[in-house]
Scaffold this active site. Structure first.
Site, PDB file in Angstrom:
ATOM      1  N   HIS A 178      40.800  36.507  24.701  1.00  0.00           N
ATOM      2  CA  HIS A 178      40.612  36.962  26.187  1.00  0.00           C
ATOM      3  C   HIS A 178      41.787  36.727  26.832  1.00  0.00           C
ATOM      4  O   HIS A 178      42.330  37.391  27.664  1.00  0.00           O
ATOM      5  CB  HIS A 178      39.602  35.727  26.411  1.00  0.00           C
ATOM      6  CG  HIS A 178      39.654  35.709  28.020  1.00  0.00           C
ATOM      7  ND1 HIS A 178      38.620  36.825  28.600  1.00  0.00           N
ATOM      8  CD2 HIS A 178      39.700  34.781  29.026  1.00  0.00           C
ATOM      9  CE1 HIS A 178      38.700  36.330  29.796  1.00  0.00           C
ATOM     10  NE2 HIS A 178      39.414  35.326  30.103  1.00  0.00           N
ATOM     11  N   HIS A 224      41.525  40.210  35.096  1.00  0.00           N
ATOM     12  CA  HIS A 224      40.391  40.130  34.344  1.00  0.00           C
ATOM     13  C   HIS A 224      39.299  41.442  34.277  1.00  0.00           C
ATOM     14  O   HIS A 224      38.883  41.788  33.204  1.00  0.00           O
ATOM     15  CB  HIS A 224      39.358  39.041  34.884  1.00  0.00           C
ATOM     16  CG  HIS A 224      39.717  37.720  34.176  1.00  0.00           C
ATOM     17  ND1 HIS A 224      41.156  37.407  34.648  1.00  0.00           N
ATOM     18  CD2 HIS A 224      39.009  36.743  33.395  1.00  0.00           C
ATOM     19  CE1 HIS A 224      41.012  36.146  34.199  1.00  0.00           C
ATOM     20  NE2 HIS A 224      39.903  35.688  33.500  1.00  0.00           N
ATOM     21  N   GLU A 269      45.827  32.080  31.214  1.00  0.00           N
ATOM     22  CA  GLU A 269      45.259  31.667  32.262  1.00  0.00           C
ATOM     23  C   GLU A 269      45.959  30.580  33.047  1.00  0.00           C
ATOM     24  O   GLU A 269      46.028  30.505  34.348  1.00  0.00           O
ATOM     25  CB  GLU A 269      43.996  30.875  31.843  1.00  0.00           C
ATOM     26  CG  GLU A 269      42.780  31.806  31.098  1.00  0.00           C
ATOM     27  CD  GLU A 269      42.160  32.743  32.107  1.00  0.00           C
ATOM     28  OE1 GLU A 269      42.341  32.474  33.223  1.00  0.00           O
ATOM     29  OE2 GLU A 269      41.444  33.521  31.547  1.00  0.00           O
ATOM     30  N   ARG A 324      36.682  32.756  45.224  1.00  0.00           N
ATOM     31  CA  ARG A 324      36.852  32.668  43.850  1.00  0.00           C
ATOM     32  C   ARG A 324      37.169  33.730  42.838  1.00  0.00           C
ATOM     33  O   ARG A 324      37.652  33.886  41.960  1.00  0.00           O
ATOM     34  CB  ARG A 324      35.417  31.979  43.592  1.00  0.00           C
ATOM     35  CG  ARG A 324      35.355  31.716  41.678  1.00  0.00           C
ATOM     36  CD  ARG A 324      34.270  30.831  41.441  1.00  0.00           C
ATOM     37  NE  ARG A 324      34.172  30.346  39.942  1.00  0.00           N
ATOM     38  CZ  ARG A 324      33.349  29.434  39.586  1.00  0.00           C
ATOM     39  NH1 ARG A 324      32.484  28.949  40.080  1.00  0.00           N
ATOM     40  NH2 ARG A 324      33.514  29.351  38.253  1.00  0.00           N
ATOM     41  N   ARG A 334      14.104  25.029  32.222  1.00  0.00           N
ATOM     42  CA  ARG A 334      14.460  25.351  33.841  1.00  0.00           C
ATOM     43  C   ARG A 334      15.615  24.432  34.107  1.00  0.00           C
ATOM     44  O   ARG A 334      15.915  24.094  35.266  1.00  0.00           O
ATOM     45  CB  ARG A 334      13.388  25.126  34.691  1.00  0.00           C
ATOM     46  CG  ARG A 334      12.271  26.306  34.578  1.00  0.00           C
ATOM     47  CD  ARG A 334      11.137  26.496  35.592  1.00  0.00           C
ATOM     48  NE  ARG A 334      10.246  27.341  35.318  1.00  0.00           N
ATOM     49  CZ  ARG A 334       8.861  26.866  34.916  1.00  0.00           C
ATOM     50  NH1 ARG A 334       8.516  25.667  34.396  1.00  0.00           N
ATOM     51  NH2 ARG A 334       7.994  27.833  34.475  1.00  0.00           N
ATOM     52  N   LYS A 342      41.356  25.033  40.539  1.00  0.00           N
ATOM     53  CA  LYS A 342      40.056  25.629  40.327  1.00  0.00           C
ATOM     54  C   LYS A 342      38.983  24.858  41.013  1.00  0.00           C
ATOM     55  O   LYS A 342      38.205  25.403  41.641  1.00  0.00           O
ATOM     56  CB  LYS A 342      39.778  25.574  38.807  1.00  0.00           C
ATOM     57  CG  LYS A 342      38.554  25.946  38.400  1.00  0.00           C
ATOM     58  CD  LYS A 342      38.418  27.018  37.465  1.00  0.00           C
ATOM     59  CE  LYS A 342      37.118  27.726  37.520  1.00  0.00           C
ATOM     60  NZ  LYS A 342      36.836  28.593  36.086  1.00  0.00           N
ATOM     61  N   GLU A 344      31.265  32.722  43.982  1.00  0.00           N
ATOM     62  CA  GLU A 344      32.276  33.679  43.892  1.00  0.00           C
ATOM     63  C   GLU A 344      31.905  35.013  44.826  1.00  0.00           C
ATOM     64  O   GLU A 344      31.988  36.079  44.739  1.00  0.00           O
ATOM     65  CB  GLU A 344      32.001  34.262  42.397  1.00  0.00           C
ATOM     66  CG  GLU A 344      33.444  35.162  42.072  1.00  0.00           C
ATOM     67  CD  GLU A 344      33.588  35.727  40.776  1.00  0.00           C
ATOM     68  OE1 GLU A 344      33.532  34.677  39.952  1.00  0.00           O
ATOM     69  OE2 GLU A 344      33.502  36.948  40.677  1.00  0.00           O
ATOM     70  N   ASN A 365      40.050  36.145  39.217  1.00  0.00           N
ATOM     71  CA  ASN A 365      39.532  37.093  38.083  1.00  0.00           C
ATOM     72  C   ASN A 365      40.953  37.991  37.992  1.00  0.00           C
ATOM     73  O   ASN A 365      40.851  39.147  37.623  1.00  0.00           O
ATOM     74  CB  ASN A 365      38.437  38.088  38.643  1.00  0.00           C
ATOM     75  CG  ASN A 365      37.264  37.167  38.416  1.00  0.00           C
ATOM     76  OD1 ASN A 365      37.101  36.434  37.734  1.00  0.00           O
ATOM     77  ND2 ASN A 365      36.233  37.417  39.484  1.00  0.00           N
ATOM     78  N   LYS A 412      30.526  28.241  35.457  1.00  0.00           N
ATOM     79  CA  LYS A 412      30.191  29.567  34.945  1.00  0.00           C
ATOM     80  C   LYS A 412      29.632  29.765  33.815  1.00  0.00           C
ATOM     81  O   LYS A 412      30.202  29.122  32.966  1.00  0.00           O
ATOM     82  CB  LYS A 412      31.175  30.613  35.022  1.00  0.00           C
ATOM     83  CG  LYS A 412      31.395  31.486  36.512  1.00  0.00           C
ATOM     84  CD  LYS A 412      32.409  32.463  36.405  1.00  0.00           C
ATOM     85  CE  LYS A 412      32.736  32.953  37.882  1.00  0.00           C
ATOM     86  NZ  LYS A 412      33.907  34.198  37.709  1.00  0.00           N
ATOM     87  N   HIS A 454      38.789  42.472  30.759  1.00  0.00           N
ATOM     88  CA  HIS A 454      37.588  42.404  30.072  1.00  0.00           C
ATOM     89  C   HIS A 454      37.321  44.221  29.424  1.00  0.00           C
ATOM     90  O   HIS A 454      36.822  43.981  28.221  1.00  0.00           O
ATOM     91  CB  HIS A 454      36.390  42.313  31.041  1.00  0.00           C
ATOM     92  CG  HIS A 454      36.087  40.997  31.465  1.00  0.00           C
ATOM     93  ND1 HIS A 454      35.458  40.714  32.501  1.00  0.00           N
ATOM     94  CD2 HIS A 454      36.629  39.872  30.948  1.00  0.00           C
ATOM     95  CE1 HIS A 454      35.234  39.190  32.626  1.00  0.00           C
ATOM     96  NE2 HIS A 454      36.127  38.700  31.452  1.00  0.00           N
TER      97      HIS A 454
HETATM   98  N1  GLY Z   1      37.022  32.317  35.271  1.00  0.00           N
HETATM   99  C1  GLY Z   1      36.917  32.290  36.526  1.00  0.00           C
HETATM  100  C2  GLY Z   1      35.990  31.528  37.196  1.00  0.00           C
HETATM  101  O1  GLY Z   1      35.432  30.530  36.802  1.00  0.00           O
HETATM  102  O2  GLY Z   1      35.558  31.764  38.509  1.00  0.00           O
END
Ligand code: GLY
Length: 347
Positions: A258, A241, A184, A234, A120, A220, A230, A238, A142, A245
């Site tokens: 990516h 993305h 990025e 946040r 946990r 960031k 997010e 993206n 993330k 994706h």
């Molecule tokens: N890669 C985007 C984020 O960490 O929110």
């Protein structure tokens, strides 16, 4: 040494840019692990830099067990997760221990999710060694693994105790992987800073890497500090993305990196914004120019109908449509919900 704090109350932590030789001492000071340390590493990165990392841990009096995984997105699966859990069990990792993720985004996501769920939750430290992980994936908590149905579908927001970055690790990065990270970096310029964006029209030399990594980490850290889960701002990270994706998935997660997929995704998103009259005319061309100067692709090789089908599966798609990130201009971004018929028309 450059330090940047991610402010998240009790879950706050530092991002440190410094020489790897200092990392053992920094881990000992910040985490004070009493139990087993389990290092989950990318075998290629560990081949180049593992001795430096292991030496730094030894010098701080920290012994560790090691799982070195061959590079590749194929590790970031439910099966890969099982391999990591079995390593934790054999190593005797408990809640008083520590996980160290040593490698790129795949290792960070996989080891981070394993740390989030083992007993946990056990503490972990990110030591990102690729440009992509240093400016993005290694920061912000993330963690996830992929399913055949889509990327990052199983995951958790789980913050590391510390992020340790040595930009000299980028010296051994394959050129394609470096370019992937540059996508990025260019994304940060496109959404937050025209000045950064314009400075990337010529690929940055080695002397600029620490400053660029620090600037991206600052953006960031600020965004994550204001919107960890997010629910708002946040989402801007993206940019490119949603379709990126989709491109990655259509390429079986092997044909495109990516960054390559996100690169084409950003150009298409800018074109969509311009068609809608929401993005200043010329942004798509500016993106195309900077991305291609950094050796990145700007077009999707897939049919719009296939891109759409994948985009619908994306986490960012909801009942009302897809929360698409668009540019207002270079340096400013916003989210805009597009329903599927509108997106079909635009693509
Ligand atoms: N890669 C985007 C984020 O960490 O929110």
């Amino acid at each position: 040494m450059i330090a940047q704090r991610v402010n998240l109350g009790n879950d706050s932590y530092e991002i440190i840019i410094d020489a790897m030789a200092t990392f053992g001492r920094r881990i000992a000071d910040a985490c004070q692990p009493k139990g087993q340390i389990a290092v989950v590493a990318d075998a290629a990165a560990y081949g180049f830099h593992g001795e430096a990392m292991a030496g730094a841990l030894r010098a701080a009096g920290l012994s560790h067990a090691l799982l070195a995984l061959p590079p590749g997105e194929h590790n970031k699966t439910i099966d890969g997760l099982g391999t990591v859990y079995r390593f934790f069990a054999e190593a005797g990792l408990r809640r008083d221990g520590l996980v160290i993720a040593f490698g790129g985004g795949v290792i960070g996501d996989l080891a981070g999710f394993a740390a989030a769920t083992w007993m946990r939750g056990v503490p972990y430290v990110q030591v990102p060694t690729t440009l992509l992980a240093q400016v993005d994936a290694g920061v912000g908590g993330k963690t996830a693994v992929n399913l055949p149905e889509g990327k990052n579908l199983v995951g958790a927001f789980y913050q590391p105790k510390l992020v340790l970055i040595d930009t000299t690790a980028l010296d051994t990065l394959a050129p394609r992987d470096f370019r992937c990270g540059m996508a990025e970096v260019i994304k940060y310029g496109a959404i937050f800073s025209r000045k950064l964006f314009e400075s990337l029209a010529v690929p940055p030399g080695r002397d600029r890497w620490p400053g660029i990594v620090a600037e991206c980490c600052r953006y960031k850290a600020d965004v994550v500090g204001r919107d960890e889960k997010e629910s708002g701002e946040r989402k801007l990270l993206n940019f490119g993305h949603t379709l990126g994706h989709a491109i990655e998935k259509l390429g079986g997660y092997e044909r495109h990196t990516h960054g390559e997929a996100v690169s084409a995704g950003m150009v298409i998103a800018a074109q969509i914004g311009e068609k809608l009259g929401l993005t200043r005319a010329g942004c798509a061309v500016a993106l195309r120019h900077t991305l291609s100067a950094n050796g990145l692709p700007c077009d999707s090789p897939y049919k719009p109908s296939d891109l759409l089908a994948c985009a619908e599966m994306d986490k960012k798609s909801g009942v009302g449509g897809i929360a698409f990130v668009l540019l207002r201009d270079i340096g400013t971004a916003f989210t805009h919900v597009l329903d599927m018929p509108a997106l079909r028309e635009l693509l």
